[in-house]
Motif scaffolding. Structure first.
Motif, PDB file in Angstrom:
ATOM      1  N   UNK A  25       0.842  -1.191   0.000  1.00 47.74           N
ATOM      2  CA  UNK A  25       0.000   0.000   0.000  1.00 47.74           C
ATOM      3  C   UNK A  25       0.878   1.243   0.000  1.00 47.74           C
ATOM      4  N   UNK A  26       0.294   2.322  -0.480  1.00 49.16           N
ATOM      5  CA  UNK A  26       1.050   3.569  -0.560  1.00 49.16           C
ATOM      6  C   UNK A  26       0.075   4.730  -0.616  1.00 49.16           C
ATOM      7  N   UNK A  27       0.329   5.779   0.178  1.00 44.64           N
ATOM      8  CA  UNK A  27      -0.479   6.994   0.131  1.00 44.64           C
ATOM      9  C   UNK A  27       0.112   7.935  -0.928  1.00 44.64           C
ATOM     10  N   UNK A  28      -0.719   8.359  -1.870  1.00 39.02           N
ATOM     11  CA  UNK A  28      -0.230   9.177  -2.976  1.00 39.02           C
ATOM     12  C   UNK A  28      -1.214  10.298  -3.272  1.00 39.02           C
ATOM     13  N   UNK A  29      -0.744  11.255  -4.026  1.00 38.49           N
ATOM     14  CA  UNK A  29      -1.615  12.284  -4.575  1.00 38.49           C
ATOM     15  C   UNK A  29      -2.204  11.764  -5.873  1.00 38.49           C
ATOM     16  N   UNK A  30      -3.516  11.796  -5.998  1.00 34.58           N
ATOM     17  CA  UNK A  30      -4.213  11.355  -7.206  1.00 34.58           C
ATOM     18  C   UNK A  30      -4.714  12.594  -7.939  1.00 34.58           C
ATOM     19  N   UNK A  31      -4.365  12.708  -9.215  1.00 35.24           N
ATOM     20  CA  UNK A  31      -4.787  13.834 -10.033  1.00 35.24           C
ATOM     21  C   UNK A  31      -5.715  13.307 -11.116  1.00 35.24           C
ATOM     22  N   UNK A  32      -6.952  13.785 -11.109  1.00 33.44           N
ATOM     23  CA  UNK A  32      -7.907  13.460 -12.156  1.00 33.44           C
ATOM     24  C   UNK A  32      -7.796  14.527 -13.245  1.00 33.44           C
ATOM     25  N   UNK A  33      -7.556  14.098 -14.470  1.00 35.41           N
ATOM     26  CA  UNK A  33      -7.277  15.063 -15.524  1.00 35.41           C
ATOM     27  C   UNK A  33      -7.689  14.497 -16.867  1.00 35.41           C
ATOM     28  N   UNK A  34      -7.438  15.258 -17.924  1.00 31.18           N
ATOM     29  CA  UNK A  34      -7.721  14.849 -19.290  1.00 31.18           C
ATOM     30  C   UNK A  34      -6.406  14.567 -20.017  1.00 31.18           C
TER      31      UNK A  34
END
Length: 408
Positions: A120-129
């Motif tokens: 497991x890993x905590x990350x920044x998730x970026x929703x983009x096009x």
């Protein structure tokens, strides 16, 4: 040059070997001065290129629109979380109104926990096009970037930064493998090229990227946007695009008169100019220090020449007795000091090259050394040494013949 002058240069060359201390001091002064100037100049060029390379990687024609921080809570002015008034409707209105946009992407950011097997890993998730990666000139090294259909249909695919991929899957290709983001299953579409840390300290390699609709509706459950990225068609249209987008959103959000805007518009060109200006001031200080060192070296050469002339009145008297002309005396004393100066300048150029490479490696800057500029700097320093040497050698001509003969 006449035969007489060649003979005088030969005498001067033997003089450099005879007066070893003087020769050594002049050579060291030249080495120090030239090396300082060359190394500082190369450092300034390398630093400027590093800044340009970073911003080119981010997109130099990019305009970013982001929500402003909330300034009023409970009727009191204060700074709070970002407002939630930037929407997809604003994004579509900008794209429809502006014809100078070549690429655009809305995005939303959140922090989640990824799970791949037992890891497991905590990350920044970026929703983009997909245009998000085109604007940043960022290719995938494994797999492929999801297309506009996946972004629109909320397809559950994910692109991994190189660091996140390495932590979860090691060095193997994770394309097609499954993982969960906040317990929502996703399929790995690819891995992005390694980028390293940005100028603001964030690490894009440790982030993951999902289609915009999937991120907004299946992960974050939001209707507002975190940012809008726009790429202008030319560098000259960046400022008009930023101004036009700001005016359009202000009208849509009814932000008129003295009301503070609920959004902020920035562009990479402005940030790059600010960074280059700040680095330019720092480079100026570095160059000023190196030029000060060069001036000290020039003063040292002047003092050495002055002492040499005063201490060699006997030689001057002997040359006068043998029929030496004033120009002969000046040429000999100038050549005796300038010869080690030229050799020192050449050594200083080599030392400056080595110092520049060492400094760039220590600071993590790209290796960049302009030999043309370095040689010009060395020639300027050599001209300075030649000027002070020639000017000081005039002192030998000002010694009265009677005093010179008495010294002889």
């Amino acid at each position: 040059m006449s035969r007489r002058q060649w003979q005088l240069l030969g005498v001067a060359l033997r003089g450099t070997l005879r007066f070893r201390l003087q020769t050594t001091l002049v050579a060291l002064a030249a080495i120090s001065g030239v090396a300082a100037v060359v190394a500082s100049s190369a450092y300034a060029q390398s630093g400027a290129r590093a800044i340009l390379a970073r911003y080119e990687a981010l997109g130099t024609k990019m305009v970013v629109i982001a929500p402003a921080a909330s300034r009023a809570v409970g009727g009191r002015a204060r700074t709070g979380a970002a407002v939630t008034t930037l929407t997809l409707a604003d994004y579509r209105a900008i794209r429809a109104a502006r014809s100078d946009i070549t690429a655009a992407s809305a995005s939303v950011t959140g922090s989640f926990r990824l799970r791949a097997g037992d890891l497991t890993k905590s990350v920044i998730v970026i929703a983009c096009e997909p245009d998000y990666f085109a604007i940043k000139h960022w290719p995938a090294v494994q797999g492929a970037i999801f297309d506009s259909g996946a972004a629109r249909d909320a397809t559950r695919v994910v692109l991994l930064g190189r660091g996140a991929s390495r932590d979860l899957f090691g060095d193997s290709d994770p394309t097609g493998r499954r993982l969960t983001i906040n317990r929502v299953p996703f399929v790995v579409a690819g891995v992005m090229e390694e980028r390293g840390r940005r100028l603001d300290g964030s690490d894009e390699d440790d982030q993951v990227y999902v289609p915009l609709a999937a991120g907004m509706h299946r992960l974050m459950n939001v209707d507002n946007l975190g940012a809008i990225m726009l790429q202008a068609d030319t560098a000259a249209s960046v400022q008009p695009l930023a101004a036009g987008a700001a005016a359009l959103i202000a009208t849509r959000h009814r932000r008129f008169g003295a009301r503070l805007p609920d959004f902020q518009v920035t562009n990479q060109q402005q940030l790059m100019d600010d960074q280059l200006a700040a680095f330019g001031r720092f480079s100026f200080l570095v160059r000023w220090i190196s030029l000060s060192a060069l001036a000290v070296c020039a003063v040292g050469v002047t003092a050495i020449c002055w002492i040499s002339v005063n201490g060699r009145q006997a030689d001057i008297g002997g040359m006068r007795a043998l029929g030496a002309r004033r120009g002969d005396i000046w040429l000999q004393f100038t050549a005796e000091t300038l010869t080690p100066g030229l050799l020192g300048a050449a050594c200083g150029l080599a030392l400056g090259y080595g110092g520049a490479l060492t400094l760039e490696a220590a600071l993590g800057q790209p290796s960049w050394f302009d030999w043309t500029a370095a040689i010009v700097d060395a020639l300027i320093c050599t001209s300075l040494f030649a000027g002070v040497t020639g000017a000081t050698s005039v002192r030998a001509l000002q010694i009265p013949p009677a005093a010179a003969m008495a010294g002889a």
